[in-house]
Design a protein around this motif. Structure first.
Motif, PDB file in Angstrom:
ATOM      1  N   LEU A  34       0.798  -1.224   0.000  1.00 24.18           N
ATOM      2  CA  LEU A  34       0.000   0.000   0.000  1.00 24.18           C
ATOM      3  C   LEU A  34       0.835   1.281   0.000  1.00 24.18           C
ATOM      4  CD1 LEU A  34      -2.731  -1.183   2.497  1.00 24.18           C
ATOM      5  CD2 LEU A  34      -2.964  -0.878   0.031  1.00 24.18           C
ATOM      6  N   THR A  35       2.140   1.153  -0.134  1.00 25.48           N
ATOM      7  CA  THR A  35       3.005   2.328  -0.111  1.00 25.48           C
ATOM      8  C   THR A  35       2.651   3.299  -1.223  1.00 25.48           C
ATOM      9  OG1 THR A  35       4.775   0.932   0.785  1.00 25.48           O
ATOM     10  CG2 THR A  35       5.400   3.101  -0.040  1.00 25.48           C
ATOM     11  N   ASP A  36       2.551   2.802  -2.441  1.00 28.52           N
ATOM     12  CA  ASP A  36       2.225   3.668  -3.579  1.00 28.52           C
ATOM     13  C   ASP A  36       0.830   4.271  -3.410  1.00 28.52           C
ATOM     14  OD1 ASP A  36       2.733   4.827  -6.194  1.00 28.52           O
ATOM     15  OD2 ASP A  36       1.324   3.353  -6.985  1.00 28.52           O
ATOM     16  N   ASN A  37      -0.127   3.454  -3.012  1.00 24.12           N
ATOM     17  CA  ASN A  37      -1.511   3.919  -2.848  1.00 24.12           C
ATOM     18  C   ASN A  37      -1.604   5.062  -1.836  1.00 24.12           C
ATOM     19  OD1 ASN A  37      -1.284   1.069  -3.545  1.00 24.12           O
ATOM     20  ND2 ASN A  37      -3.499   1.075  -3.677  1.00 24.12           N
ATOM     21  N   LEU A  38      -0.960   4.883  -0.687  1.00 26.81           N
ATOM     22  CA  LEU A  38      -1.032   5.910   0.357  1.00 26.81           C
ATOM     23  C   LEU A  38      -0.208   7.141   0.000  1.00 26.81           C
ATOM     24  CD1 LEU A  38      -1.007   3.757   3.592  1.00 26.81           C
ATOM     25  CD2 LEU A  38      -2.759   5.394   2.932  1.00 26.81           C
ATOM     26  N   SER A  39       0.884   6.959  -0.727  1.00 30.83           N
ATOM     27  CA  SER A  39       1.718   8.111  -1.072  1.00 30.83           C
ATOM     28  C   SER A  39       1.017   9.057  -2.042  1.00 30.83           C
ATOM     29  CB  SER A  39       3.047   7.661  -1.665  1.00 30.83           C
ATOM     30  OG  SER A  39       2.874   7.133  -2.954  1.00 30.83           O
ATOM     31  N   LYS A  40       0.011   8.567  -2.752  1.00 35.25           N
ATOM     32  CA  LYS A  40      -0.740   9.406  -3.685  1.00 35.25           C
ATOM     33  C   LYS A  40      -1.787  10.274  -2.987  1.00 35.25           C
ATOM     34  CE  LYS A  40      -0.091   6.308  -7.562  1.00 35.25           C
ATOM     35  NZ  LYS A  40      -0.697   5.293  -8.425  1.00 35.25           N
ATOM     36  N   LYS A  41      -2.047   9.985  -1.742  1.00 36.14           N
ATOM     37  CA  LYS A  41      -3.031  10.769  -0.986  1.00 36.14           C
ATOM     38  C   LYS A  41      -2.425  12.119  -0.603  1.00 36.14           C
ATOM     39  CE  LYS A  41      -6.229   7.668  -0.884  1.00 36.14           C
ATOM     40  NZ  LYS A  41      -7.430   7.890  -1.660  1.00 36.14           N
ATOM     41  N   ARG A  42      -3.149  13.176  -0.871  1.00 35.36           N
ATOM     42  CA  ARG A  42      -2.666  14.531  -0.574  1.00 35.36           C
ATOM     43  C   ARG A  42      -2.343  14.683   0.913  1.00 35.36           C
ATOM     44  NH1 ARG A  42      -5.840  19.566  -2.704  1.00 35.36           N
ATOM     45  NH2 ARG A  42      -3.991  20.138  -3.863  1.00 35.36           N
ATOM     46  N   ASN A  43      -3.265  14.282   1.750  1.00 35.28           N
ATOM     47  CA  ASN A  43      -3.089  14.393   3.204  1.00 35.28           C
ATOM     48  C   ASN A  43      -2.852  13.017   3.815  1.00 35.28           C
ATOM     49  OD1 ASN A  43      -3.560  17.211   3.155  1.00 35.28           O
ATOM     50  ND2 ASN A  43      -5.756  16.823   3.025  1.00 35.28           N
ATOM     51  N   TYR A  44      -1.814  12.350   3.356  1.00 33.40           N
ATOM     52  CA  TYR A  44      -1.568  10.973   3.807  1.00 33.40           C
ATOM     53  C   TYR A  44      -1.362  10.878   5.314  1.00 33.40           C
ATOM     54  CZ  TYR A  44       3.407  12.167   3.846  1.00 33.40           C
ATOM     55  OH  TYR A  44       4.615  12.757   4.098  1.00 33.40           O
ATOM     56  N   LYS A  45      -0.926  11.940   5.951  1.00 37.59           N
ATOM     57  CA  LYS A  45      -0.715  11.899   7.402  1.00 37.59           C
ATOM     58  C   LYS A  45      -2.030  11.703   8.154  1.00 37.59           C
ATOM     59  CE  LYS A  45       3.550  14.514   7.360  1.00 37.59           C
ATOM     60  NZ  LYS A  45       4.248  15.732   7.779  1.00 37.59           N
ATOM     61  N   ASP A  46      -3.157  12.069   7.527  1.00 32.98           N
ATOM     62  CA  ASP A  46      -4.467  11.876   8.153  1.00 32.98           C
ATOM     63  C   ASP A  46      -4.827  10.399   8.284  1.00 32.98           C
ATOM     64  OD1 ASP A  46      -4.728  14.616   8.253  1.00 32.98           O
ATOM     65  OD2 ASP A  46      -6.071  14.737   6.521  1.00 32.98           O
ATOM     66  N   TYR A  47      -4.096   9.545   7.607  1.00 35.27           N
ATOM     67  CA  TYR A  47      -4.374   8.113   7.627  1.00 35.27           C
ATOM     68  C   TYR A  47      -3.644   7.408   8.779  1.00 35.27           C
ATOM     69  CZ  TYR A  47      -6.648   8.724   3.148  1.00 35.27           C
ATOM     70  OH  TYR A  47      -7.510   9.116   2.154  1.00 35.27           O
ATOM     71  N   PHE A  48      -2.928   8.189   9.578  1.00 29.95           N
ATOM     72  CA  PHE A  48      -2.166   7.657  10.698  1.00 29.95           C
ATOM     73  C   PHE A  48      -2.505   8.415  11.970  1.00 29.95           C
ATOM     74  CE2 PHE A  48       0.188   6.868   6.858  1.00 29.95           C
ATOM     75  CZ  PHE A  48       0.613   5.563   6.996  1.00 29.95           C
ATOM     76  N   VAL A  49      -2.361   7.734  13.109  1.00 28.91           N
ATOM     77  CA  VAL A  49      -2.533   8.428  14.388  1.00 28.91           C
ATOM     78  C   VAL A  49      -1.266   9.223  14.660  1.00 28.91           C
ATOM     79  CG1 VAL A  49      -4.155   6.746  15.352  1.00 28.91           C
ATOM     80  CG2 VAL A  49      -1.721   6.455  15.751  1.00 28.91           C
TER      81      VAL A  49
END
Length: 80
Positions: A34-49
Motif C-alpha cells: 500500500l506504499t504507492d496507494n497511500l503516497s498518492k493521498k494529498r493528506n496521507y498523514k491523516d491516515y495515521f494516528v
C-alpha cells in the motif's frame, strides 16, 4: 500486505523506493503493498494516528486499508 509508515511514504515520495523494490522482487507470493496507494493521498498523514513513530493507522487509514484489501482479494479470486 505491506502497510507503510509515514516515514516509508516520505522516503517513497523522495524516490527512495528500496522497500517497494525489495518486495516486488519476491516471486510466487500475492502481495498488496500500500506504499504507492497511500503516497498518492494529498493528506496521507491523516491516515495515521499522531504518535512517536507514526506507524499506526487511524480510523480513516484502517477504512482505506480495508477497502484496498477487499479490492485486491476480489481481483485475486477472479484469477483463481
Amino acid at each position: 500486505m505491506i502497510s507503510p509508515t509515514i516515514i516509508d511514504i516520505k522516503l517513497f515520495r523522495n524516490n527512495i523506493k528500496y522497500q517497494v523494490e525489495f518486495f516486488s522482487n519476491i516471486e510466487g507470493i500475492n502481495l498488496l503493498n500500500l506504499t504507492d496507494n497511500l503516497s498518492k493521498k494529498r493528506n496521507y498523514k491523516d491516515y495515521f494516528v499522531d504518535d512517536k513513530y507514526a506507524g499506526h493507522l487511524s480510523v480513516k487509514g484502517n477504512k482505506f486499508v480495508a477497502k484496498e484489501l477487499l479490492k485486491f482479494m476480489k481481483i485475486k479470486k477472479r484469477m483463481i
